[in-house]
Write a protein that holds these residues in place. Sequence first.
Motif, PDB file in Angstrom:
ATOM      1  N   ILE A 341       0.977  -1.195  -0.065  1.00 59.62           N
ATOM      2  CA  ILE A 341       0.052   0.092   0.103  1.00 59.62           C
ATOM      3  C   ILE A 341       0.897   1.342   0.003  1.00 59.62           C
ATOM      4  CG2 ILE A 341      -1.747   1.351   1.314  1.00 59.62           C
ATOM      5  CD1 ILE A 341      -2.599  -1.326   2.328  1.00 59.62           C
ATOM      6  N   PHE A 342       1.693   1.198   0.763  1.00 56.88           N
ATOM      7  CA  PHE A 342       2.863   2.485   0.925  1.00 56.88           C
ATOM      8  C   PHE A 342       3.525   2.530  -0.476  1.00 56.88           C
ATOM      9  CE2 PHE A 342       7.029   3.951   1.163  1.00 56.88           C
ATOM     10  CZ  PHE A 342       7.065   5.158   2.089  1.00 56.88           C
ATOM     11  N   LYS A 343       4.070   1.793  -1.364  1.00 59.95           N
ATOM     12  CA  LYS A 343       4.390   1.743  -2.454  1.00 59.95           C
ATOM     13  C   LYS A 343       3.697   2.316  -3.319  1.00 59.95           C
ATOM     14  CE  LYS A 343       8.126  -1.959  -1.561  1.00 59.95           C
ATOM     15  NZ  LYS A 343       8.463  -3.126  -2.094  1.00 59.95           N
ATOM     16  N   GLY A 344       2.412   1.665  -3.497  1.00 66.20           N
ATOM     17  CA  GLY A 344       1.347   2.077  -4.323  1.00 66.20           C
ATOM     18  C   GLY A 344       0.888   3.638  -4.131  1.00 66.20           C
ATOM     19  N   GLY A 345       1.045   4.031  -2.929  1.00 66.47           N
ATOM     20  CA  GLY A 345       0.542   5.349  -2.552  1.00 66.47           C
ATOM     21  C   GLY A 345       1.608   6.122  -3.296  1.00 66.47           C
ATOM     22  N   ILE A 346       2.806   5.908  -3.092  1.00 71.39           N
ATOM     23  CA  ILE A 346       4.085   6.852  -3.663  1.00 71.39           C
ATOM     24  C   ILE A 346       3.651   6.667  -5.298  1.00 71.39           C
ATOM     25  CG2 ILE A 346       6.479   7.005  -3.997  1.00 71.39           C
ATOM     26  CD1 ILE A 346       5.648   7.644  -1.212  1.00 71.39           C
ATOM     27  N   SER A 396      -2.421   8.251   6.330  1.00 74.54           N
ATOM     28  CA  SER A 396      -3.224   7.990   4.981  1.00 74.54           C
ATOM     29  C   SER A 396      -3.438   6.418   4.798  1.00 74.54           C
ATOM     30  CB  SER A 396      -2.192   8.436   4.141  1.00 74.54           C
ATOM     31  OG  SER A 396      -2.195   9.633   3.635  1.00 74.54           O
ATOM     32  N   ILE A 397      -2.129   5.693   5.229  1.00 73.73           N
ATOM     33  CA  ILE A 397      -2.767   4.046   5.297  1.00 73.73           C
ATOM     34  C   ILE A 397      -3.856   3.705   6.404  1.00 73.73           C
ATOM     35  CG2 ILE A 397      -1.702   1.877   5.361  1.00 73.73           C
ATOM     36  CD1 ILE A 397       0.982   3.191   4.433  1.00 73.73           C
ATOM     37  N   HIS A 398      -3.765   4.471   7.214  1.00 77.26           N
ATOM     38  CA  HIS A 398      -5.002   4.287   8.243  1.00 77.26           C
ATOM     39  C   HIS A 398      -6.473   4.405   7.473  1.00 77.26           C
ATOM     40  CE1 HIS A 398      -6.780   5.057  12.630  1.00 77.26           C
ATOM     41  NE2 HIS A 398      -7.280   3.978  12.096  1.00 77.26           N
ATOM     42  N   SER A 399      -6.339   5.647   7.022  1.00 80.53           N
ATOM     43  CA  SER A 399      -7.375   5.991   6.309  1.00 80.53           C
ATOM     44  C   SER A 399      -7.931   5.064   5.146  1.00 80.53           C
ATOM     45  CB  SER A 399      -7.279   7.609   5.668  1.00 80.53           C
ATOM     46  OG  SER A 399      -7.395   8.298   6.667  1.00 80.53           O
ATOM     47  N   TYR A 400      -6.683   4.733   4.375  1.00 79.66           N
ATOM     48  CA  TYR A 400      -7.108   3.653   3.232  1.00 79.66           C
ATOM     49  C   TYR A 400      -7.623   2.406   3.694  1.00 79.66           C
ATOM     50  CZ  TYR A 400      -5.438   0.571  -0.524  1.00 79.66           C
ATOM     51  OH  TYR A 400      -5.749  -0.487  -1.645  1.00 79.66           O
ATOM     52  N   TYR A 401      -7.192   1.587   4.718  1.00 81.73           N
ATOM     53  CA  TYR A 401      -7.643   0.594   5.272  1.00 81.73           C
ATOM     54  C   TYR A 401      -9.216   0.839   5.671  1.00 81.73           C
ATOM     55  CZ  TYR A 401      -3.232  -2.450   5.654  1.00 81.73           C
ATOM     56  OH  TYR A 401      -2.264  -3.215   5.368  1.00 81.73           O
ATOM     57  N   SER A 402      -9.263   1.797   6.465  1.00 82.71           N
ATOM     58  CA  SER A 402     -10.662   2.135   6.964  1.00 82.71           C
ATOM     59  C   SER A 402     -11.703   2.211   5.715  1.00 82.71           C
ATOM     60  CB  SER A 402     -10.704   3.294   7.908  1.00 82.71           C
ATOM     61  OG  SER A 402      -9.964   3.202   9.169  1.00 82.71           O
ATOM     62  N   GLU A 545       5.868 -10.801  18.634  1.00 84.72           N
ATOM     63  CA  GLU A 545       4.799 -11.238  19.432  1.00 84.72           C
ATOM     64  C   GLU A 545       3.742 -11.635  18.504  1.00 84.72           C
ATOM     65  OE1 GLU A 545       3.043  -9.013  22.566  1.00 84.72           O
ATOM     66  OE2 GLU A 545       4.697  -8.376  23.315  1.00 84.72           O
ATOM     67  N   GLU A 546       3.172 -12.988  18.914  1.00 89.73           N
ATOM     68  CA  GLU A 546       2.400 -13.703  18.056  1.00 89.73           C
ATOM     69  C   GLU A 546       0.941 -12.924  17.873  1.00 89.73           C
ATOM     70  OE1 GLU A 546       0.090 -18.059  17.969  1.00 89.73           O
ATOM     71  OE2 GLU A 546       1.433 -17.690  19.188  1.00 89.73           O
ATOM     72  N   GLY A 547       0.413 -12.656  16.718  1.00 89.22           N
ATOM     73  CA  GLY A 547      -0.665 -11.889  16.538  1.00 89.22           C
ATOM     74  C   GLY A 547      -0.516 -10.542  16.649  1.00 89.22           C
ATOM     75  N   ALA A 548       0.603  -9.918  17.055  1.00 88.39           N
ATOM     76  CA  ALA A 548       0.608  -8.267  17.250  1.00 88.39           C
ATOM     77  C   ALA A 548       0.356  -7.422  16.009  1.00 88.39           C
ATOM     78  CB  ALA A 548       1.869  -8.127  17.788  1.00 88.39           C
ATOM     79  N   LEU A 549       1.128  -8.210  14.695  1.00 87.20           N
ATOM     80  CA  LEU A 549       0.854  -7.500  13.576  1.00 87.20           C
ATOM     81  C   LEU A 549      -0.621  -7.579  13.024  1.00 87.20           C
ATOM     82  CD1 LEU A 549       1.776  -5.909  11.207  1.00 87.20           C
ATOM     83  CD2 LEU A 549       2.774  -8.041  10.047  1.00 87.20           C
ATOM     84  N   GLU A 550      -1.225  -8.757  13.178  1.00 86.58           N
ATOM     85  CA  GLU A 550      -2.513  -9.036  12.435  1.00 86.58           C
ATOM     86  C   GLU A 550      -3.412  -7.973  13.435  1.00 86.58           C
ATOM     87  OE1 GLU A 550       0.212 -12.314  11.430  1.00 86.58           O
ATOM     88  OE2 GLU A 550      -0.239 -11.323  13.548  1.00 86.58           O
ATOM     89  N   ASN A 551      -3.123  -8.226  14.624  1.00 85.69           N
ATOM     90  CA  ASN A 551      -4.117  -7.187  15.519  1.00 85.69           C
ATOM     91  C   ASN A 551      -3.928  -5.508  15.314  1.00 85.69           C
ATOM     92  OD1 ASN A 551      -5.020  -9.511  17.091  1.00 85.69           O
ATOM     93  ND2 ASN A 551      -3.667  -9.008  18.567  1.00 85.69           N
ATOM     94  N   TYR A 552      -2.571  -5.474  14.955  1.00 86.46           N
ATOM     95  CA  TYR A 552      -2.593  -3.861  14.480  1.00 86.46           C
ATOM     96  C   TYR A 552      -3.252  -3.491  13.167  1.00 86.46           C
ATOM     97  CZ  TYR A 552      -0.257   0.395  13.196  1.00 86.46           C
ATOM     98  OH  TYR A 552      -0.067   1.706  12.902  1.00 86.46           O
ATOM     99  N   ILE A 553      -3.368  -4.377  12.185  1.00 79.33           N
ATOM    100  CA  ILE A 553      -3.741  -4.055  11.011  1.00 79.33           C
ATOM    101  C   ILE A 553      -5.359  -4.197  11.081  1.00 79.33           C
ATOM    102  CG2 ILE A 553      -4.101  -4.936   8.316  1.00 79.33           C
ATOM    103  CD1 ILE A 553      -1.400  -3.890   9.031  1.00 79.33           C
ATOM    104  N   PHE A 555      -6.849  -3.177  13.700  1.00 79.52           N
ATOM    105  CA  PHE A 555      -7.226  -1.823  14.302  1.00 79.52           C
ATOM    106  C   PHE A 555      -7.257  -0.768  13.176  1.00 79.52           C
ATOM    107  CE2 PHE A 555      -5.232   2.219  15.342  1.00 79.52           C
ATOM    108  CZ  PHE A 555      -6.082   2.765  16.263  1.00 79.52           C
ATOM    109  N   LEU A 556      -6.355  -0.967  12.144  1.00 77.21           N
ATOM    110  CA  LEU A 556      -6.301   0.128  11.032  1.00 77.21           C
ATOM    111  C   LEU A 556      -7.403  -0.029  10.167  1.00 77.21           C
ATOM    112  CD1 LEU A 556      -2.603   0.122   9.890  1.00 77.21           C
ATOM    113  CD2 LEU A 556      -3.540   1.540  11.789  1.00 77.21           C
ATOM    114  N   LYS A 557      -8.090  -1.157  10.239  1.00 76.73           N
ATOM    115  CA  LYS A 557      -9.262  -1.527   9.290  1.00 76.73           C
ATOM    116  C   LYS A 557     -10.283  -1.202  10.007  1.00 76.73           C
ATOM    117  CE  LYS A 557      -7.040  -5.285   6.695  1.00 76.73           C
ATOM    118  NZ  LYS A 557      -7.103  -6.635   6.178  1.00 76.73           N
ATOM    119  N   SER A 558     -10.384  -0.782  11.326  1.00 73.82           N
ATOM    120  CA  SER A 558     -11.971  -0.622  12.096  1.00 73.82           C
ATOM    121  C   SER A 558     -12.359   0.562  12.007  1.00 73.82           C
ATOM    122  CB  SER A 558     -11.547  -1.320  13.533  1.00 73.82           C
ATOM    123  OG  SER A 558     -10.684  -0.129  14.178  1.00 73.82           O
ATOM    124  N   GLY A 559     -11.724   1.649  11.696  1.00 69.33           N
ATOM    125  CA  GLY A 559     -12.353   2.997  11.525  1.00 69.33           C
ATOM    126  C   GLY A 559     -13.106   3.587  12.689  1.00 69.33           C
ATOM    127  N   GLY A 560     -14.310   3.745  12.640  1.00 67.78           N
ATOM    128  CA  GLY A 560     -14.972   4.292  13.793  1.00 67.78           C
ATOM    129  C   GLY A 560     -16.226   3.103  14.059  1.00 67.78           C
TER     130      GLY A 560
END
Length: 600
Positions: A341-346, A396-402, A545-553, A555-560
């Motif tokens: 997503i980062f590279k695509g945005g650039i 921006s990537i937070h907004s993209y995912y949301s 940590e197990e599941g840390a990255l998945e949990n973070y992503i 969160f980014l997808k959860s919006g409001g």
Amino acid sequence: MENTKKIKTRDEIEPKYKWAIDKIYSNESLWEEDFSKLKELTPKLSHYEGKLSDGKELFNFLKLDEEISRLAEKLHIYAHCRADEDTANTKYQALWNKIVSFIPQINAEKSFFLPEILAMDEKHLLKEIENIPELKIYSFAINDILNLKPHTLSKGEERILAAVSDSLEAPANIFNILSNADMTFPKIKDESGIEVELSDKNYSIYITSKDRRVREDAFKTLFSTYEKFKNTFATSLTSSMKAFIFNSQMRKYSSSLESSLKPNNIPLEVYYKTIETINNNLSALHRYVKIKKQLLGLEEIHMYDLYVPIINTPDIEVSYEDGVKLIEKGLNPLGEDYLKIFKGGIKEGWVDVYENKCKRGGAYSTGSYDTMPYILLNYHNKINDVSTLAHEMGHSIHSYYSNKTQPYIYSNYTLFCAEVASITNECILIDYLIKNEQDKLKKLYYINNELEQIRTTVFRQVMFAEFEMITQGELEKGTPLTSEELCNIWHDLNVKYFGPEMIVDKEIDMEWARIPHFYYNFYVYQYATGFAAANSFSERILKGEEGALENYISFLKSGGSDYPINLLKKAGVDMTTSKPMEDTINRFNELLDMLEETIS
């Protein structure tokens, strides 16, 4: 004069360094067509007044409201970005004024919505939502409205509050005019002995000077000038706080703090716990002051020594292309999908890179549900510009995912969550830079940068939050606060926060008078909580940590789609506990260890 580097005009900037705003509208005629459509649609909102108790009519209203809102946001983003890329272009300023002036009309046409929902029988409304499948998606949003029913007034009372809103905002307006327009400061002498006019805007240049005489002069000159207006500033600030209190009492909140936190369902304990945790760990900030005093070779450390860098800033030149590559390497722990997503945005034109004549200064991320999440930069090939790009890309990537994951109604995230993604990027990038830098001076620079970020974003903002808690608490008890009392409260907080090594100069007692955020009603604590949450995410991801990255992503997808505390908790960061803030303080001490080890 021939060697003077001229700022390029907009036309002289290569297209690859400009944001692709034309992907919203390829020309202004298309913008005008959509604006005409918006004007035609907007009056239709009021056709639903008095009909919302019928579930089908409620659904039709919500769909029309979404169509109008999305169209207005799309028009707004185009005009906003065009106006900012060249503030002297009157054509784009006209578009901007056109849409900004029309938005109040949209709000007026649908102003019946909230009172009508709140006046409705709650059981009937919830039954309509249950019976009509299309309405179920709005269940959280409508329940959120209903939760504020005890704090919503009658139509007449709401009209009265709206009518006096300008008067209630007057203290903040007075502060802005006084501090930004009417106040002038005496001249001081710079490092070369040349007289320069001090201002609130250029103060940061002189308070960070390596010449101690310059920063002491700047410090004493600035705050002695504020001191001359202390009674006006005190009246302005306490009047603003009384306006917050008046609003909270009118809306039947137990306190102005509750009126600020409850709309986002943030427990008061989060605010109190943040202050308590920092107070219990002030020894870390005291240690920082002691180390800084030693590194600067001072017999006494004063408040005007706080901002001077402990090392000479290395001249680190980083081209935009190299900065992008550096961020890609640094953010590698965030995974393949994130980097894609980062590279695509650039590549796709999210970013407006370089300064041009009449371009707005600073940096920001903006966008809507139907546009790219655009980024404005003023990139000057410095390492700080790389950090800024990483920060804004986080937004921006937070907004993209949301936007890609959530329906429109839940695509926007709250202020409490807004800085988490951007600071997570910064934390992960600076960790990479520190670990991979071989040059001692540069390594010290990166370590000091992160220390300063925690000091100013966490410790300093929590001190601000504690000041608000104390002062508003006193006013709510009916205790009047004079300028002298405000100065005493501020002085005592500085003594407590900076510890026994710091000489707390009397001039700092007036610092409360120049903080605009005190007019925003319990706003500043969110800087600290946002940093703490981001630090927790970055640490868990970097440790693998197990599941840390998945949990973070996730969160980014959860919006409001839920309240901010719940969204963070689901992702593994519980802001109702002291752990995120304690982890941040542990990082602060870890950086101090690195600092001492690198210098020794």
